[in-house]
Design a protein around this motif. Structure first.
Motif, PDB file in Angstrom:
ATOM      1  N   LEU A   8       0.835  -1.193   0.000  1.00 21.13           N
ATOM      2  CA  LEU A   8       0.000   0.000   0.000  1.00 21.13           C
ATOM      3  C   LEU A   8       0.874   1.248   0.000  1.00 21.13           C
ATOM      4  N   SER A   9       0.408   2.279  -0.663  1.00 23.79           N
ATOM      5  CA  SER A   9       1.082   3.569  -0.608  1.00 23.79           C
ATOM      6  C   SER A   9       1.013   4.062   0.834  1.00 23.79           C
ATOM      7  N   ARG A  10       2.046   4.728   1.280  1.00 23.37           N
ATOM      8  CA  ARG A  10       2.070   5.244   2.659  1.00 23.37           C
ATOM      9  C   ARG A  10       0.965   6.276   2.889  1.00 23.37           C
ATOM     10  N   SER A  11       0.418   6.816   1.809  1.00 20.82           N
ATOM     11  CA  SER A  11      -0.638   7.835   1.947  1.00 20.82           C
ATOM     12  C   SER A  11      -2.048   7.248   1.940  1.00 20.82           C
ATOM     13  N   THR A  12      -2.177   5.945   1.682  1.00 19.06           N
ATOM     14  CA  THR A  12      -3.497   5.305   1.681  1.00 19.06           C
ATOM     15  C   THR A  12      -4.069   5.325   3.098  1.00 19.06           C
ATOM     16  N   THR A  13      -5.329   5.743   3.227  1.00 18.22           N
ATOM     17  CA  THR A  13      -5.955   5.814   4.548  1.00 18.22           C
ATOM     18  C   THR A  13      -6.812   4.582   4.808  1.00 18.22           C
ATOM     19  N   GLU A  14      -7.125   4.384   6.078  1.00 23.05           N
ATOM     20  CA  GLU A  14      -7.988   3.262   6.461  1.00 23.05           C
ATOM     21  C   GLU A  14      -9.379   3.426   5.830  1.00 23.05           C
ATOM     22  N   ALA A  26     -19.704  -7.025   3.015  1.00 24.35           N
ATOM     23  CA  ALA A  26     -19.567  -6.523   4.385  1.00 24.35           C
ATOM     24  C   ALA A  26     -18.129  -6.675   4.871  1.00 24.35           C
ATOM     25  N   VAL A  27     -17.664  -5.669   5.606  1.00 25.49           N
ATOM     26  CA  VAL A  27     -16.325  -5.699   6.202  1.00 25.49           C
ATOM     27  C   VAL A  27     -16.490  -5.719   7.713  1.00 25.49           C
ATOM     28  N   GLN A  28     -15.920  -6.727   8.341  1.00 24.83           N
ATOM     29  CA  GLN A  28     -16.009  -6.889   9.795  1.00 24.83           C
ATOM     30  C   GLN A  28     -14.997  -5.984  10.502  1.00 24.83           C
ATOM     31  N   SER A  29     -13.775  -5.923   9.944  1.00 21.03           N
ATOM     32  CA  SER A  29     -12.758  -5.043  10.520  1.00 21.03           C
ATOM     33  C   SER A  29     -11.764  -4.640   9.443  1.00 21.03           C
ATOM     34  N   CYS A  30     -11.155  -3.478   9.653  1.00 22.53           N
ATOM     35  CA  CYS A  30     -10.160  -2.941   8.736  1.00 22.53           C
ATOM     36  C   CYS A  30      -9.065  -2.336   9.600  1.00 22.53           C
ATOM     37  N   ASN A  31      -7.835  -2.835   9.450  1.00 20.66           N
ATOM     38  CA  ASN A  31      -6.751  -2.392  10.312  1.00 20.66           C
ATOM     39  C   ASN A  31      -5.516  -2.062   9.482  1.00 20.66           C
ATOM     40  N   LEU A  32      -5.287  -0.765   9.288  1.00 23.22           N
ATOM     41  CA  LEU A  32      -4.085  -0.292   8.621  1.00 23.22           C
ATOM     42  C   LEU A  32      -2.962  -0.313   9.654  1.00 23.22           C
ATOM     43  N   ASN A  38       6.325   6.769  14.571  1.00 24.12           N
ATOM     44  CA  ASN A  38       5.911   8.002  13.888  1.00 24.12           C
ATOM     45  C   ASN A  38       4.437   8.023  13.483  1.00 24.12           C
ATOM     46  N   GLY A  39       3.705   6.934  13.720  1.00 29.09           N
ATOM     47  CA  GLY A  39       2.275   6.896  13.425  1.00 29.09           C
ATOM     48  C   GLY A  39       1.932   6.823  11.945  1.00 29.09           C
ATOM     49  N   LYS A  40       2.931   6.605  11.088  1.00 24.55           N
ATOM     50  CA  LYS A  40       2.682   6.529   9.648  1.00 24.55           C
ATOM     51  C   LYS A  40       2.451   5.078   9.234  1.00 24.55           C
ATOM     52  N   SER A  41       1.760   4.929   8.116  1.00 22.57           N
ATOM     53  CA  SER A  41       1.470   3.592   7.581  1.00 22.57           C
ATOM     54  C   SER A  41       2.749   2.827   7.290  1.00 22.57           C
ATOM     55  N   LYS A  42       2.710   1.516   7.585  1.00 22.37           N
ATOM     56  CA  LYS A  42       3.836   0.639   7.255  1.00 22.37           C
ATOM     57  C   LYS A  42       3.668   0.030   5.865  1.00 22.37           C
ATOM     58  N   GLY A  43       2.562   0.351   5.185  1.00 22.55           N
ATOM     59  CA  GLY A  43       2.374  -0.130   3.819  1.00 22.55           C
ATOM     60  C   GLY A  43       1.622  -1.442   3.705  1.00 22.55           C
TER      61      GLY A  43
END
Length: 83
Positions: A8-14, A26-32, A38-43
């Motif tokens: 995933l791009s580091r800028s992609t949001t949950e 249906a989505v039960q859970s989504c965990n970025l 630093n609180g940034k996405s790990k991809g």
């Protein structure tokens, strides 16, 4: 079924991720997954979908698609013994 989404791009949001997968059911859970320091996405992220058919459709449709500047990989997450 729990899915692993990689590259995933580091800028992609949950929220963007959730919208992509909700288009397939249906989505039960989504965990970025975020870096603790630093609180940034790990991809990568995990998405859990309660219906196996919906999850398989999402894998088939989304694996190899371009999101932002990256080609994402979507597959069934491997189960681990430790929780």
């Amino acid at each position: 079924m729990k899915l692993l989404i990689r590259n995933l791009s580091r800028s992609t949001t949950e929220a963007e991720l959730l919208a992509m997968f909700e288009a397939h059911g249906a989505v039960q859970s989504c965990n970025l997954v975020l870096d603790q320091h630093n609180g940034k996405s790990k991809g990568f992220a995990f998405v859990e979908m309660p219906k196996i058919g919906d999850a398989k459709a999402a894998i088939k449709t989304l694996n190899g698609t371009k999101v932002g500047d990256n080609i994402i990989r979507v597959k069934k997450a491997e189960e681990t013994g430790a929780k």
